[in-house]
Design an enzyme around this catalytic site. Structure first.
Site, PDB file in Angstrom:
ATOM      1  N   THR A 195     -37.367   9.934  15.214  1.00  9.65           N
ATOM      2  CA  THR A 195     -38.142   9.658  16.407  1.00  9.65           C
ATOM      3  C   THR A 195     -38.658  10.912  17.115  1.00  9.65           C
ATOM      4  OG1 THR A 195     -36.771   7.731  16.631  1.00  9.65           O
ATOM      5  CG2 THR A 195     -37.709   8.569  18.650  1.00  9.65           C
ATOM      6  N   ARG A 223     -37.298  -5.249  11.736  1.00  9.53           N
ATOM      7  CA  ARG A 223     -36.172  -4.501  12.320  1.00  9.53           C
ATOM      8  C   ARG A 223     -36.662  -3.641  13.488  1.00  9.53           C
ATOM      9  NH1 ARG A 223     -35.007   1.172  13.387  1.00  9.53           N
ATOM     10  NH2 ARG A 223     -32.762   1.349  13.572  1.00  9.53           N
ATOM     11  N   VAL A 224     -35.930  -3.665  14.587  1.00 10.24           N
ATOM     12  CA  VAL A 224     -36.267  -2.831  15.744  1.00 10.24           C
ATOM     13  C   VAL A 224     -35.030  -2.009  16.110  1.00 10.24           C
ATOM     14  CG1 VAL A 224     -36.921  -2.849  18.179  1.00 10.24           C
ATOM     15  CG2 VAL A 224     -37.980  -4.470  16.603  1.00 10.24           C
ATOM     16  N   GLY A 225     -35.229  -0.730  16.353  1.00  9.01           N
ATOM     17  CA  GLY A 225     -34.120   0.152  16.728  1.00  9.01           C
ATOM     18  C   GLY A 225     -34.034   0.368  18.225  1.00  9.01           C
ATOM     19  N   ASP A 226     -33.449   1.473  18.615  1.00  7.46           N
ATOM     20  CA  ASP A 226     -33.206   1.766  20.030  1.00  7.46           C
ATOM     21  C   ASP A 226     -34.438   2.264  20.773  1.00  7.46           C
ATOM     22  OD1 ASP A 226     -33.027   4.104  18.347  1.00  7.46           O
ATOM     23  OD2 ASP A 226     -32.376   5.212  20.121  1.00  7.46           O
ATOM     24  N   THR A 245     -32.702  10.130  19.712  1.00  2.00           N
ATOM     25  CA  THR A 245     -33.070  10.025  18.300  1.00  2.00           C
ATOM     26  C   THR A 245     -31.814   9.919  17.446  1.00  2.00           C
ATOM     27  OG1 THR A 245     -34.067  11.133  16.398  1.00  2.00           O
ATOM     28  CG2 THR A 245     -33.277  12.557  18.164  1.00  2.00           C
ATOM     29  N   GLY A 246     -31.869   9.085  16.424  1.00  2.00           N
ATOM     30  CA  GLY A 246     -30.719   8.955  15.525  1.00  2.00           C
ATOM     31  C   GLY A 246     -30.525   7.518  15.095  1.00  2.00           C
ATOM     32  N   THR A 247     -29.317   7.184  14.675  1.00  2.00           N
ATOM     33  CA  THR A 247     -29.043   5.832  14.183  1.00  2.00           C
ATOM     34  C   THR A 247     -29.184   4.832  15.334  1.00  2.00           C
ATOM     35  OG1 THR A 247     -26.741   6.530  14.405  1.00  2.00           O
ATOM     36  CG2 THR A 247     -27.574   6.284  12.198  1.00  2.00           C
ATOM     37  N   GLY A 248     -30.304   4.154  15.331  1.00  3.28           N
ATOM     38  CA  GLY A 248     -30.679   3.313  16.458  1.00  3.28           C
ATOM     39  C   GLY A 248     -29.652   2.271  16.812  1.00  3.28           C
TER      40      GLY A 248
HETATM   41  N1  ASP Z   1     -33.681   5.954  16.481  1.00  4.77           N
HETATM   42  C1  ASP Z   1     -34.675   5.602  15.504  1.00  4.77           C
HETATM   43  C2  ASP Z   1     -34.491   4.180  15.082  1.00  4.77           C
HETATM   44  O1  ASP Z   1     -33.363   3.761  14.896  1.00  4.77           O
HETATM   45  C3  ASP Z   1     -34.682   6.477  14.285  1.00  4.77           C
HETATM   46  C4  ASP Z   1     -34.522   7.970  14.490  1.00  4.77           C
HETATM   47  O2  ASP Z   1     -34.443   8.444  15.615  1.00  4.77           O
HETATM   48  O3  ASP Z   1     -34.489   8.680  13.486  1.00  4.77           O
HETATM   49  O4  ASP Z   1     -35.460   3.497  14.864  1.00  4.77           O
END
Ligand code: ASP
Length: 332
Positions: A195, A223-226, A245-248
């Site tokens: 992100t 699929r929707v993340g954070d 940013t990261g594992t949503g």
């Molecule tokens: N946070 C984002 C998501 O889960 C991905 C990312 O930040 O790399 O969609």
């Protein structure tokens, strides 16, 4: 209140493998980060709002194919692009977001349109797109969102296991790129940023946050993340502004962005303490990534639990600080 304007940005956290991150690539990414900082910071210097600055910075990220947002978005399992974005104005607590939108050139501007021109906070899919077309938001054809190295990432992730999803920055570089693919572009070196985001403090002391993403490589359509979830991947109020940013899924389960603010409000923690607690909580849940945050005094934190995070900070137009790996100078 008259404040010295501050802008902090991130272009995603992750492995960012040193093995393939050549000096040339470092230069390319550093220049890209500086031009994003400039786009957002010059707005602050002109006296524009924190919100305007954050939107400008994130729009610049979205226009740059190096980052996983807008033009450089990763591929879903079906070889399509579905993008998410959100923003929040700390002073008014107004917020807007879009999720699972396709062909929208600048999803952050779409999120702003939802905030400013609809009675809603979050709009998704086809309904959102119809609304955005009515508002005159720019769309781009599929080819605009095509990048060779992201297609290579999709193929590599699918070759490992058809139903595995991968953070843009964490696909296994040992797997190697399919024949004919740029090794650097494919691998953790550049292909793995997630992100993008920005947090800003303007001259009037107002805070704002903005976040935009293509999500995760090989994600299921829908699929929707954070990133488009206010309070998870993005939040701003009178105390703080934060973009993640990261594992949503981990950020969502922690409501991490709002947790940072509430720790300050209810526990009286300062930004540093609250940030440390949030990063620990992320790790405890098995989440990887990082975030950027500002408080109303202009203090900044940019923590992450990965090898690197593309990041930048500006407190004056003459000092645009950028960094990639952990050992690079701490920005503050
Ligand atoms: N946070 C984002 C998501 O889960 C991905 C990312 O930040 O790399 O969609």
């Amino acid at each position: 209140m008259s404040a010295t304007p501050v802008l902090v940005i991130h272009g995603g956290a992750g492995t960012i493998s040193r093995a393939v991150f050549t000096p040339d690539k470092l230069l390319e990414y550093s220049q890209a980060l500086r031009s994003v900082l400039l786009a957002g910071y010059s707005a602050l210097l002109r006296g524009e709002s924190a919100l305007e600055s954050a939107v400008r910075a994130v729009s610049a990220f979205e226009d740059c194919p190096l980052f996983n947002a807008g033009r450089g978005s990763v591929y879903t399992r079906q070889g399509t692009h579905e993008m998410d974005a959100s923003l929040m104005d700390g002073a008014s607590r107004a917020a807007g977001a879009v999720a699972s939108v396709t062909n929208v050139k600048n999803p952050i501007q779409a999120a702003r349109a939802v905030m400013e021109h609809s009675p809603h906070v979050l709009m998704v899919g086809q309904g959102a797109e119809a609304f955005l077309r009515e508002r005159g938001i720019a769309f781009a054809p599929d080819e605009y969102f095509h990048t060779d190295f992201r297609l290579a990432q999709l193929k590599a992730v699918q070759a490992q296991a058809a139903n595995q999803v991968s953070l843009d920055h964490d696909a296994d570089p040992r797997q190697g790129p399919p024949a004919g693919t740029d090794k650097m572009a494919f691998s953790g070196g550049t292909g793995k940023m997630g992100t993008v985001g920005a947090v800003a403090l303007d001259k009037k002391g107002r805070l704002a946050a903005a976040t935009s993403t293509g999500g995760m490589t090989n994600k299921l359509p829908g699929r929707v993340g954070d990133s488009p979830i206010i309070g998870a991947g993005c939040y701003a109020d009178d105390l703080t502004a934060i973009s993640c940013t990261g594992t949503g899924e981990a950020f969502m389960r922690l409501c991490l962005a709002r947790d940072l603010s509430l720790r300050m409000r209810y526990l009286g923690e300062d930004l540093e303490q609250a940030g440390q607690a949030c990063l620990e909580a992320l790790g405890e849940l098995g989440g990887t990534g990082g975030f950027i945050a500002l408080d109303r005094q202009g203090r900044a934190i940019l923590p992450f639990n990965t090898e690197g995070m593309y990041r930048g900070l500006a407190r004056s137009a003459d000092d645009l600080q950028v960094a990639v790996h952990k050992e690079n100078r701490a920005l503050a």
